[in-house]
Design a protein around this motif. Structure first.
Motif, PDB file in Angstrom:
ATOM      1  N   LEU A 191      53.544  49.570  43.852  1.00 35.23           N
ATOM      2  CA  LEU A 191      53.999  49.391  42.466  1.00 35.23           C
ATOM      3  C   LEU A 191      55.502  49.109  42.411  1.00 35.23           C
ATOM      4  CD1 LEU A 191      51.966  52.276  40.791  1.00 35.23           C
ATOM      5  CD2 LEU A 191      51.574  49.812  40.529  1.00 35.23           C
ATOM      6  N   MET A 192      56.226  49.698  43.346  1.00 30.24           N
ATOM      7  CA  MET A 192      57.682  49.501  43.348  1.00 30.24           C
ATOM      8  C   MET A 192      58.051  48.081  43.769  1.00 30.24           C
ATOM      9  SD  MET A 192      60.593  51.534  45.550  1.00 30.24           S
ATOM     10  CE  MET A 192      59.930  51.040  47.143  1.00 30.24           C
ATOM     11  N   PRO A 214      55.562  45.134  37.309  1.00 34.71           N
ATOM     12  CA  PRO A 214      54.925  44.258  36.313  1.00 34.71           C
ATOM     13  C   PRO A 214      55.722  42.965  36.106  1.00 34.71           C
ATOM     14  CG  PRO A 214      55.000  46.520  35.508  1.00 34.71           C
ATOM     15  CD  PRO A 214      55.785  46.498  36.792  1.00 34.71           C
ATOM     16  N   LYS A 215      54.986  41.862  35.978  1.00 35.80           N
ATOM     17  CA  LYS A 215      55.629  40.550  35.793  1.00 35.80           C
ATOM     18  C   LYS A 215      55.676  40.204  34.300  1.00 35.80           C
ATOM     19  CE  LYS A 215      55.194  39.488  40.320  1.00 35.80           C
ATOM     20  NZ  LYS A 215      54.967  40.913  40.642  1.00 35.80           N
ATOM     21  N   PRO A 216      56.600  39.328  33.902  1.00 36.13           N
ATOM     22  CA  PRO A 216      56.611  38.884  32.504  1.00 36.13           C
ATOM     23  C   PRO A 216      55.219  38.396  32.112  1.00 36.13           C
ATOM     24  CG  PRO A 216      58.521  37.988  33.656  1.00 36.13           C
ATOM     25  CD  PRO A 216      57.666  38.678  34.696  1.00 36.13           C
ATOM     26  N   TYR A 241      57.610  48.787  30.848  1.00 35.92           N
ATOM     27  CA  TYR A 241      58.235  49.040  32.150  1.00 35.92           C
ATOM     28  C   TYR A 241      59.714  48.661  32.113  1.00 35.92           C
ATOM     29  CZ  TYR A 241      59.450  48.348  37.053  1.00 35.92           C
ATOM     30  OH  TYR A 241      60.082  48.387  38.270  1.00 35.92           O
ATOM     31  N   THR A 242      59.986  47.474  31.588  1.00 33.37           N
ATOM     32  CA  THR A 242      61.360  46.973  31.549  1.00 33.37           C
ATOM     33  C   THR A 242      62.233  47.879  30.688  1.00 33.37           C
ATOM     34  OG1 THR A 242      60.475  44.761  31.772  1.00 33.37           O
ATOM     35  CG2 THR A 242      62.765  44.917  31.088  1.00 33.37           C
ATOM     36  N   ASN A 283      65.309  49.892  32.268  1.00 38.79           N
ATOM     37  CA  ASN A 283      66.668  49.619  31.795  1.00 38.79           C
ATOM     38  C   ASN A 283      67.315  50.862  31.196  1.00 38.79           C
ATOM     39  OD1 ASN A 283      66.289  47.056  32.624  1.00 38.79           O
ATOM     40  ND2 ASN A 283      66.136  46.140  30.590  1.00 38.79           N
ATOM     41  N   THR A 284      66.518  51.658  30.504  1.00 41.22           N
ATOM     42  CA  THR A 284      67.067  52.887  29.911  1.00 41.22           C
ATOM     43  C   THR A 284      67.567  53.819  31.006  1.00 41.22           C
ATOM     44  OG1 THR A 284      65.527  52.680  28.090  1.00 41.22           O
ATOM     45  CG2 THR A 284      66.537  54.854  28.415  1.00 41.22           C
ATOM     46  N   ILE A 285      66.757  54.006  32.030  1.00 42.23           N
ATOM     47  CA  ILE A 285      67.174  54.877  33.134  1.00 42.23           C
ATOM     48  C   ILE A 285      68.442  54.321  33.775  1.00 42.23           C
ATOM     49  CG2 ILE A 285      66.547  55.822  35.403  1.00 42.23           C
ATOM     50  CD1 ILE A 285      63.599  55.697  34.514  1.00 42.23           C
ATOM     51  N   PHE A 286      68.435  53.029  34.013  1.00 43.02           N
ATOM     52  CA  PHE A 286      69.579  52.402  34.669  1.00 43.02           C
ATOM     53  C   PHE A 286      70.857  52.583  33.853  1.00 43.02           C
ATOM     54  CE2 PHE A 286      72.474  49.038  35.814  1.00 43.02           C
ATOM     55  CZ  PHE A 286      72.392  49.013  37.196  1.00 43.02           C
TER      56      PHE A 286
END
Lengths: 360, 360
Positions: free
Chosen positions: A227-228, A232-234, A242-243, A247-250
């Motif tokens: 999974l890593m 997931p693709k666009p 997922y995105t 992004n929030t974590i980042f």
């Protein structure tokens, strides 16, 4: 947004499944490779200082010789090739057969992120000195702009493509990754892998035999690795969610890293490279003589004493630099910016001021 | 019903949590203990023959000396103390420092289940010869009546209680268990543990340090260990369902073991101890000379050749005895009775008859 690079296109070059080995986290991969390389007590492995102590512990177990090289704190904890050459010569003069260089990028505990040219320089050195390159790249997704993660595989593959016949295809590289760090951060499932590049078939066969003793890594860890590396693709149903989470974590990590960096700026005697990535900052701390004397009286190393006092006073746990290695007479501590919230930043600043006021 | 013994009351004696170590399956526990015990190439470890090859592989990696002892096939693959004494003396005469005896009970590949007095005899020998006892007890729930599983911990604890001051409390025992076998059978999650009994504190501290290098076993494996050693109790919501599933798996295993045993009775030149437990039968097979000659012509060991032919003809995969060790000139194969259904039993019998008819 600053993240990239965990997709299958990370390197821009294909991977052969036969060269990919699933592991019980990156630690098990390190152990497998070092076990394969360490033939006798005179086998030398170049390891960075400061370093995550897995390497020294594993070498001690294998009865092989760590050949430490200091990272260059003045240049954002980068890898200093001139110093590496010196260490190699010094080790050779002692009869050490230097076989491998370990590079942790992004760095632990330093948080450093190597530039493209730094990586190329390590590869050139490895070519010249016949070294295996062991690239511990477990923090590869945690790199803050304008820094950028470059995989050793990418830089080595480019060198091979652009300089045919010049021996780059004889530089063996092992690149390690893990599901425990980064935006995935599933530590307890012990998912990891390593990839061999330019390894002779007969060595790869021995590694395969070695890992077979342990049967298999945990299945859920293996699934998480998949999974890593194939997120997931666009257009796929979970891509947006997922995105957003990624992004929030980042962004939160980056914001806390900056907050911590700014807190260190306010602290007397503390100096720190600006946040580049990984999960850590590793400031230098100049401790008052009276504090050093008091720590010694208490039978503790000064950085250890400082960290224990910080823990007692604020509940914030940081790790003394002496656990990772540091130059004689220097003191550091490693902080992570994983913990939520930022209200604890002020507590650290206040503790530090009061402590220093008492020991000035 | 024949099952018992996976409850916390298994041993009838308490366990100290400080002596329990979670592992990445039993294999990692074996590796940890052998790494701790093996100090030099003259360190000797008594290992049963035939044995699951984990032990020889790990000792080879540690550059220590396996001291093989043959199990007694004539007495249901039991442990032969007289033979053990001989092997110890022979090893000592060669300068080997024999430090540990490995016992696999129930046996792999033999399927044997040790009697209480056999276990006591091994403990007495260990006391006399200052050996660590390493009890690989991963098949402990797979024992068929009238056989019964006795843990080394139970028998050693009884000896300590009943014979105070006679040195039984100086017999170090490590007992290994796993979630991969038995009625739980969750192989891929890599859950396991070992318990230290009578280990000096300073050795236990070294073991703790050693396992700390690997950080932690997978969390789900750890949770499964907890579920295995603390199964649902009478009156708890899942008790009935759990018991039903457990018993069904157990009965099916036992029935297939019996079916396989009866099939072997019909096969010329095949003789086999009756099923006692574990997941295996390990028959001896006397091969016709013409078949042996043909195998040699094909560059294969005769048992390996037989197993490959069986696989091609029936789709049933068994493992040649030469992979586990066997006496010179003897041939065996290991079969498991894990696979569902019993319709494949006749296929084995038919294949065997046709093969022997062709080579008589």
């Amino acid at each position: 947004m600053g993240y990239t690079n965990i997709t299958p296109g990370r390197d821009g070059y294909p991977a052969n499944p036969n060269n990919l080995f699933c592991t019980v986290g990156a630690s098990a991969g390190v152990s497998t490779i070092l076990t394969t390389l360490c033939a006798s007590p005179t086998t030398g492995i170049l390891i960075p200082v400061p370093q995550y102590p897995l390497y020294t512990a594993t070498l001690s177990l294998l009865n092989a010789t760590p050949v430490p090289y200091y990272l260059n704190e003045q240049n954002s904890w980068s890898t200093d090739i001139a110093q590496l050459r010196e260490e190699i010569q010094r080790a050779k003069a002692k009869g050490i057969d230097v076989k491998c260089i370990v590079v942790i990028n992004p760095g632990n505990p330093t948080g450093a992120s190597l530039k493209e040219e730094d990586i190329r320089a390590v590869i050139d050195l490895a070519k010249e000195e016949n070294l295996v390159v062991m690239a511990d790249e477990v923090y590869q997704t945690n790199v803050f702009a304008p820094n950028k993660f470059f995989s050793f595989k990418r830089i080595l593959s480019q060198a091979m493509e652009q300089n045919p016949g010049q021996g780059y295809d004889h530089v063996p590289l092992v690149s390690l990754h893990s599901t425990s760090k980064g935006m995935v951060g599933e530590c307890g499932h012990r998912g990891g892998y390593f990839e061999l590049v330019n390894f002779p078939l007969e060595i790869a066969a021995q590694i395969y035999k070695l890992v077979s003793i342990s049967l298999c890594p945990p299945v859920i860890g293996q699934a998480l690795v998949e999974l890593m590396v194939n997120p997931p693709k666009p257009g796929s149903p979970s891509y947006d969610l997922y995105t957003e989470e990624y992004n929030t974590i980042f962004k939160t990590l980056q914001s806390r890293a900056q907050g911590l960096y700014e807190a260190f700026q306010k602290m007397e005697g503390v100096s720190c490279a600006s946040p580049q990535g990984s999960m850590y900052l590793f400031p230098t701390i100049t401790l008052p003589d009276k504090l050093v004397a008091r720590a010694e009286k208490d039978g503790k190393k000064p950085d250890e004493w400082y960290c224990l006092r910080l823990l007692d006073a604020t509940g914030v746990c940081v790790v003394p630099g002496s656990g990772f290695g540091q130059k004689e007479g220097e003191w550091h501590f490693r902080t992570t910016f994983l913990a939520g919230g930022e209200e604890w930043l002020d507590r650290i600043v206040r503790f530090h001021k009061e402590l220093f006021d008492g020991f000035r």
